[in-house]
Motif scaffolding. Structure first.
Motif, PDB file in Angstrom:
ATOM      1  N   ALA A  27       0.703  -1.235   0.297  1.00  0.00           N
ATOM      2  CA  ALA A  27      -0.151   0.072  -0.009  1.00  0.00           C
ATOM      3  C   ALA A  27       1.109   1.360   0.113  1.00  0.00           C
ATOM      4  O   ALA A  27       0.340   2.203  -0.693  1.00  0.00           O
ATOM      5  CB  ALA A  27      -0.848  -0.101   1.254  1.00  0.00           C
ATOM      6  N   LEU A  28       2.000   1.355   0.624  1.00  0.00           N
ATOM      7  CA  LEU A  28       2.911   2.544   0.783  1.00  0.00           C
ATOM      8  C   LEU A  28       3.472   2.607  -0.627  1.00  0.00           C
ATOM      9  O   LEU A  28       3.609   3.894  -1.211  1.00  0.00           O
ATOM     10  CB  LEU A  28       3.957   2.204   1.790  1.00  0.00           C
ATOM     11  CG  LEU A  28       3.706   2.653   2.983  1.00  0.00           C
ATOM     12  CD1 LEU A  28       4.701   1.989   4.057  1.00  0.00           C
ATOM     13  CD2 LEU A  28       3.267   4.015   3.388  1.00  0.00           C
ATOM     14  N   THR A  63      -5.718   2.560   7.929  1.00  0.00           N
ATOM     15  CA  THR A  63      -6.997   2.708   7.370  1.00  0.00           C
ATOM     16  C   THR A  63      -6.803   3.413   6.008  1.00  0.00           C
ATOM     17  O   THR A  63      -7.382   3.048   4.956  1.00  0.00           O
ATOM     18  CB  THR A  63      -7.938   3.370   8.135  1.00  0.00           C
ATOM     19  OG1 THR A  63      -7.987   2.803   9.170  1.00  0.00           O
ATOM     20  CG2 THR A  63      -9.320   3.667   7.419  1.00  0.00           C
ATOM     21  N   LEU A  64      -5.974   4.469   5.939  1.00  0.00           N
ATOM     22  CA  LEU A  64      -5.757   5.042   4.704  1.00  0.00           C
ATOM     23  C   LEU A  64      -4.902   4.500   3.714  1.00  0.00           C
ATOM     24  O   LEU A  64      -5.168   4.253   2.404  1.00  0.00           O
ATOM     25  CB  LEU A  64      -4.681   6.242   5.108  1.00  0.00           C
ATOM     26  CG  LEU A  64      -4.313   7.090   3.721  1.00  0.00           C
ATOM     27  CD1 LEU A  64      -5.571   7.757   3.033  1.00  0.00           C
ATOM     28  CD2 LEU A  64      -3.277   8.276   3.952  1.00  0.00           C
ATOM     29  N   LEU A  65      -4.042   3.353   4.191  1.00  0.00           N
ATOM     30  CA  LEU A  65      -3.236   2.496   3.419  1.00  0.00           C
ATOM     31  C   LEU A  65      -4.383   1.558   2.862  1.00  0.00           C
ATOM     32  O   LEU A  65      -4.373   1.072   1.214  1.00  0.00           O
ATOM     33  CB  LEU A  65      -2.293   1.554   4.067  1.00  0.00           C
ATOM     34  CG  LEU A  65      -1.213   2.366   4.592  1.00  0.00           C
ATOM     35  CD1 LEU A  65      -0.075   1.599   5.322  1.00  0.00           C
ATOM     36  CD2 LEU A  65      -0.581   3.032   3.512  1.00  0.00           C
ATOM     37  N   GLY A  66      -5.483   1.022   3.269  1.00  0.00           N
ATOM     38  CA  GLY A  66      -6.496   0.396   2.673  1.00  0.00           C
ATOM     39  C   GLY A  66      -7.338   1.164   1.792  1.00  0.00           C
ATOM     40  O   GLY A  66      -7.564   0.684   0.529  1.00  0.00           O
ATOM     41  N   ALA A  67      -7.445   2.379   1.973  1.00  0.00           N
ATOM     42  CA  ALA A  67      -8.090   3.216   0.964  1.00  0.00           C
ATOM     43  C   ALA A  67      -7.370   3.457  -0.080  1.00  0.00           C
ATOM     44  O   ALA A  67      -7.823   3.577  -1.104  1.00  0.00           O
ATOM     45  CB  ALA A  67      -8.501   4.475   1.776  1.00  0.00           C
ATOM     46  N   VAL A  88       3.737  -6.667  -9.413  1.00  0.00           N
ATOM     47  CA  VAL A  88       2.810  -7.498  -8.613  1.00  0.00           C
ATOM     48  C   VAL A  88       1.636  -7.773  -9.204  1.00  0.00           C
ATOM     49  O   VAL A  88       1.192  -6.754  -9.774  1.00  0.00           O
ATOM     50  CB  VAL A  88       2.659  -6.719  -7.358  1.00  0.00           C
ATOM     51  CG1 VAL A  88       1.769  -7.426  -6.375  1.00  0.00           C
ATOM     52  CG2 VAL A  88       3.965  -6.413  -6.550  1.00  0.00           C
ATOM     53  N   LYS A  89       1.145  -8.944  -9.483  1.00  0.00           N
ATOM     54  CA  LYS A  89      -0.083  -9.189 -10.010  1.00  0.00           C
ATOM     55  C   LYS A  89      -1.323  -8.662  -9.287  1.00  0.00           C
ATOM     56  O   LYS A  89      -1.282  -8.516  -8.036  1.00  0.00           O
ATOM     57  CB  LYS A  89      -0.452 -10.898  -9.924  1.00  0.00           C
ATOM     58  CG  LYS A  89       0.663 -11.521 -10.551  1.00  0.00           C
ATOM     59  CD  LYS A  89       0.408 -12.942 -10.579  1.00  0.00           C
ATOM     60  CE  LYS A  89       1.474 -13.824 -11.208  1.00  0.00           C
ATOM     61  NZ  LYS A  89       1.012 -15.538 -11.259  1.00  0.00           N
ATOM     62  N   PRO A  90      -2.189  -8.147  -9.922  1.00  0.00           N
ATOM     63  CA  PRO A  90      -3.446  -7.492  -9.624  1.00  0.00           C
ATOM     64  C   PRO A  90      -4.056  -8.187  -8.531  1.00  0.00           C
ATOM     65  O   PRO A  90      -4.632  -7.670  -7.404  1.00  0.00           O
ATOM     66  CB  PRO A  90      -4.351  -7.445 -10.717  1.00  0.00           C
ATOM     67  CG  PRO A  90      -3.551  -7.366 -11.774  1.00  0.00           C
ATOM     68  CD  PRO A  90      -2.378  -8.155 -11.448  1.00  0.00           C
ATOM     69  N   GLU A  91      -4.103  -9.576  -8.541  1.00  0.00           N
ATOM     70  CA  GLU A  91      -4.844 -10.467  -7.506  1.00  0.00           C
ATOM     71  C   GLU A  91      -3.978 -10.520  -6.144  1.00  0.00           C
ATOM     72  O   GLU A  91      -4.705 -10.418  -5.230  1.00  0.00           O
ATOM     73  CB  GLU A  91      -4.892 -11.850  -8.087  1.00  0.00           C
ATOM     74  CG  GLU A  91      -3.735 -12.426  -8.476  1.00  0.00           C
ATOM     75  CD  GLU A  91      -3.597 -12.524 -10.051  1.00  0.00           C
ATOM     76  OE1 GLU A  91      -2.678 -13.397 -10.577  1.00  0.00           O
ATOM     77  OE2 GLU A  91      -3.967 -11.550 -10.642  1.00  0.00           O
ATOM     78  N   ILE A  92      -2.949 -10.183  -6.326  1.00  0.00           N
ATOM     79  CA  ILE A  92      -1.876  -9.912  -5.044  1.00  0.00           C
ATOM     80  C   ILE A  92      -2.306  -8.704  -4.272  1.00  0.00           C
ATOM     81  O   ILE A  92      -2.290  -8.712  -3.070  1.00  0.00           O
ATOM     82  CB  ILE A  92      -0.450 -10.100  -5.445  1.00  0.00           C
ATOM     83  CG1 ILE A  92       0.075 -11.303  -6.089  1.00  0.00           C
ATOM     84  CG2 ILE A  92       0.486  -9.661  -3.976  1.00  0.00           C
ATOM     85  CD1 ILE A  92      -0.252 -12.635  -4.955  1.00  0.00           C
ATOM     86  N   ILE A  93      -2.428  -7.825  -5.077  1.00  0.00           N
ATOM     87  CA  ILE A  93      -3.151  -6.260  -4.616  1.00  0.00           C
ATOM     88  C   ILE A  93      -4.353  -6.429  -3.970  1.00  0.00           C
ATOM     89  O   ILE A  93      -4.502  -5.865  -2.854  1.00  0.00           O
ATOM     90  CB  ILE A  93      -3.159  -5.327  -5.692  1.00  0.00           C
ATOM     91  CG1 ILE A  93      -1.570  -5.405  -6.290  1.00  0.00           C
ATOM     92  CG2 ILE A  93      -3.590  -3.958  -5.140  1.00  0.00           C
ATOM     93  CD1 ILE A  93      -1.445  -4.351  -7.621  1.00  0.00           C
ATOM     94  N   ALA A  94      -5.369  -7.122  -4.562  1.00  0.00           N
ATOM     95  CA  ALA A  94      -6.708  -7.406  -4.100  1.00  0.00           C
ATOM     96  C   ALA A  94      -6.442  -8.222  -2.826  1.00  0.00           C
ATOM     97  O   ALA A  94      -7.285  -7.786  -1.749  1.00  0.00           O
ATOM     98  CB  ALA A  94      -7.603  -8.149  -5.189  1.00  0.00           C
ATOM     99  N   ALA A  95      -5.625  -9.365  -2.862  1.00  0.00           N
ATOM    100  CA  ALA A  95      -5.507  -9.769  -1.460  1.00  0.00           C
ATOM    101  C   ALA A  95      -4.909  -9.051  -0.323  1.00  0.00           C
ATOM    102  O   ALA A  95      -5.361  -9.240   0.810  1.00  0.00           O
ATOM    103  CB  ALA A  95      -4.536 -11.262  -1.827  1.00  0.00           C
ATOM    104  N   ALA A  96      -3.949  -8.449  -0.742  1.00  0.00           N
ATOM    105  CA  ALA A  96      -3.276  -7.318   0.333  1.00  0.00           C
ATOM    106  C   ALA A  96      -4.487  -6.454   0.973  1.00  0.00           C
ATOM    107  O   ALA A  96      -4.479  -6.136   2.208  1.00  0.00           O
ATOM    108  CB  ALA A  96      -2.289  -6.629  -0.310  1.00  0.00           C
TER     109      ALA A  96
END
Length: 107
Positions: A27-28, A63-67, A88-96
């Motif tokens: 997220a960072l 919370t901001l990182l999630g947003a 990074v694969k998009p599904e990894i981003i969604a999982a994160a």
């Protein structure tokens, strides 16, 4: 032939995939990516209601990182561009995203 087995051994090492970054780090990375693109940053600030000082002050807030990940996940072209830039694969981003506050936990 000396070294003939070396190619096979190296192929196994080259196929190794690095583990995905932890959700906060990813997220960072996303926040840095957004901050590096004036149009994305303007849109993110407008949607979040933050100004630059507020963003800097909350950059480590989970919370901001999630947003931040929500912002990218909401617009596929931005998601795919970030995924390509960060390798990074998009599904990894969604999982994160699911692992940060406010993420949906799949059961």
């Amino acid at each position: 032939m000396p070294g003939a087995g070396g190619a096979r051994e190296n192929a196994g090492r080259m196929a190794r995939i690095d583990p995905a970054p932890d959700p906060e780090t990813l997220a960072l990375m996303a926040l840095a990516y957004i901050a590096g693109d004036g149009d994305l940053l303007d849109r993110f600030l407008a949607l979040s209601g933050l100004d630059l000082d507020g963003l800097r002050g909350r950059a480590q807030d989970p919370t901001l990182l999630g947003a931040t990940l929500d912002f990218l996940l909401a617009h596929e072209p931005d998601l795919l561009a970030f995924a390509a830039a960060s390798q990074v694969k998009p599904e990894i981003i969604a999982a994160a995203r699911r692992k940060l506050p406010g993420g949906t936990v799949e059961g």
